[in-house]
Scaffold this active site. Sequence first.
Site, short mmCIF file in Angstrom:
data_model
loop_
_atom_site.label_atom_id
_atom_site.label_comp_id
_atom_site.label_asym_id
_atom_site.label_seq_id
_atom_site.Cartn_x
_atom_site.Cartn_y
_atom_site.Cartn_z
CB ILE A 26 51.48 78.84 66.39
CG1 ILE A 26 51.48 80.18 65.67
CG2 ILE A 26 51.79 77.70 65.44
CD1 ILE A 26 52.86 80.57 65.11
CD GLN A 83 43.52 89.96 58.67
OE1 GLN A 83 43.05 90.94 58.11
NE2 GLN A 83 43.14 88.73 58.42
CG HIS A 109 42.83 83.75 59.06
ND1 HIS A 109 43.50 84.76 58.43
CD2 HIS A 109 42.89 84.02 60.39
CE1 HIS A 109 43.96 85.61 59.34
NE2 HIS A 109 43.61 85.19 60.53
P1 5GP Z 1 45.03 87.73 62.59
O1 5GP Z 1 45.60 88.16 61.28
O2 5GP Z 1 43.80 86.91 62.42
O3 5GP Z 1 44.91 88.80 63.60
O4 5GP Z 1 46.13 86.77 63.18
C1 5GP Z 1 46.74 85.77 62.41
C2 5GP Z 1 46.72 84.52 63.20
O5 5GP Z 1 47.54 83.54 62.58
C3 5GP Z 1 47.26 84.71 64.62
O6 5GP Z 1 46.30 84.21 65.51
C4 5GP Z 1 48.55 83.90 64.63
O7 5GP Z 1 48.77 83.26 65.89
C5 5GP Z 1 48.34 82.89 63.54
N1 5GP Z 1 49.56 82.48 62.90
C6 5GP Z 1 50.51 83.29 62.44
N2 5GP Z 1 51.52 82.57 61.90
C7 5GP Z 1 51.20 81.27 62.05
C8 5GP Z 1 51.84 80.04 61.71
O8 5GP Z 1 52.94 79.99 61.16
N3 5GP Z 1 51.18 78.89 62.02
C9 5GP Z 1 49.96 78.90 62.62
N4 5GP Z 1 49.40 77.72 62.90
N5 5GP Z 1 49.32 80.03 62.95
C10 5GP Z 1 49.94 81.21 62.68
#
Ligand code: 5GP
Length: 136
Positions: free
Chosen positions: A31, A93, A99
């Site tokens: 998103i 994170q 992921h």
């Molecule tokens: P990271 O933990 O890899 O730094 O970030 C988590 C990622 O998940 C972020 O890029 C954020 O935009 C994405 N993200 C968080 N919540 C949601 C959600 O509800 N839906 C989607 N599609 N992506 C999400």
Amino acid sequence: MTDCVFCKIVAGQIPATKVTEDDACVAFMDIGQVNPGHVLVAAKLHAKDVYALDEAQAASIARTVVRVARAIRAAFAPQGLSVYQANGEAAGQTVLHYHVHLVPRYANDGMAFTWPVQNPPRAALEAHAARIRAAL
Ligand code: 5GP
Ligand code: ZN
């Protein structure tokens, strides 16, 4: 892991724009799009980090990352593609569910991200996903 946003996506409890899935993992549009076409590939069973993956999850994620990377290339013709994982709370994170990010690169911008990320409307994410699905 009822508090985990990605487990909720897997369970269909919150919406996500899916690109592809199999028994062990799901690919969906982030998103927060670093660049248009930014996809996340997540294990379906909660595993908090790379060390917690079982063999089936590892194989599924690797295969899906490669397939989706090729589809992003076919759909968007980016100059490059960054494939990376976040590295836990210390790295900022926000979702502690394993992921992989696939971020197409459209300029010679090295590894740097362009901030802020875009939060496109759902219809735009659906349009991106449709292009990637067609390439798959
Ligand atoms: P990271 O933990 O890899 O730094 O970030 C988590 C990622 O998940 C972020 O890029 C954020 O935009 C994405 N993200 C968080 N919540 C949601 C959600 O509800 N839906 C989607 N599609 N992506 C999400
Ligand atoms: Zn989870």
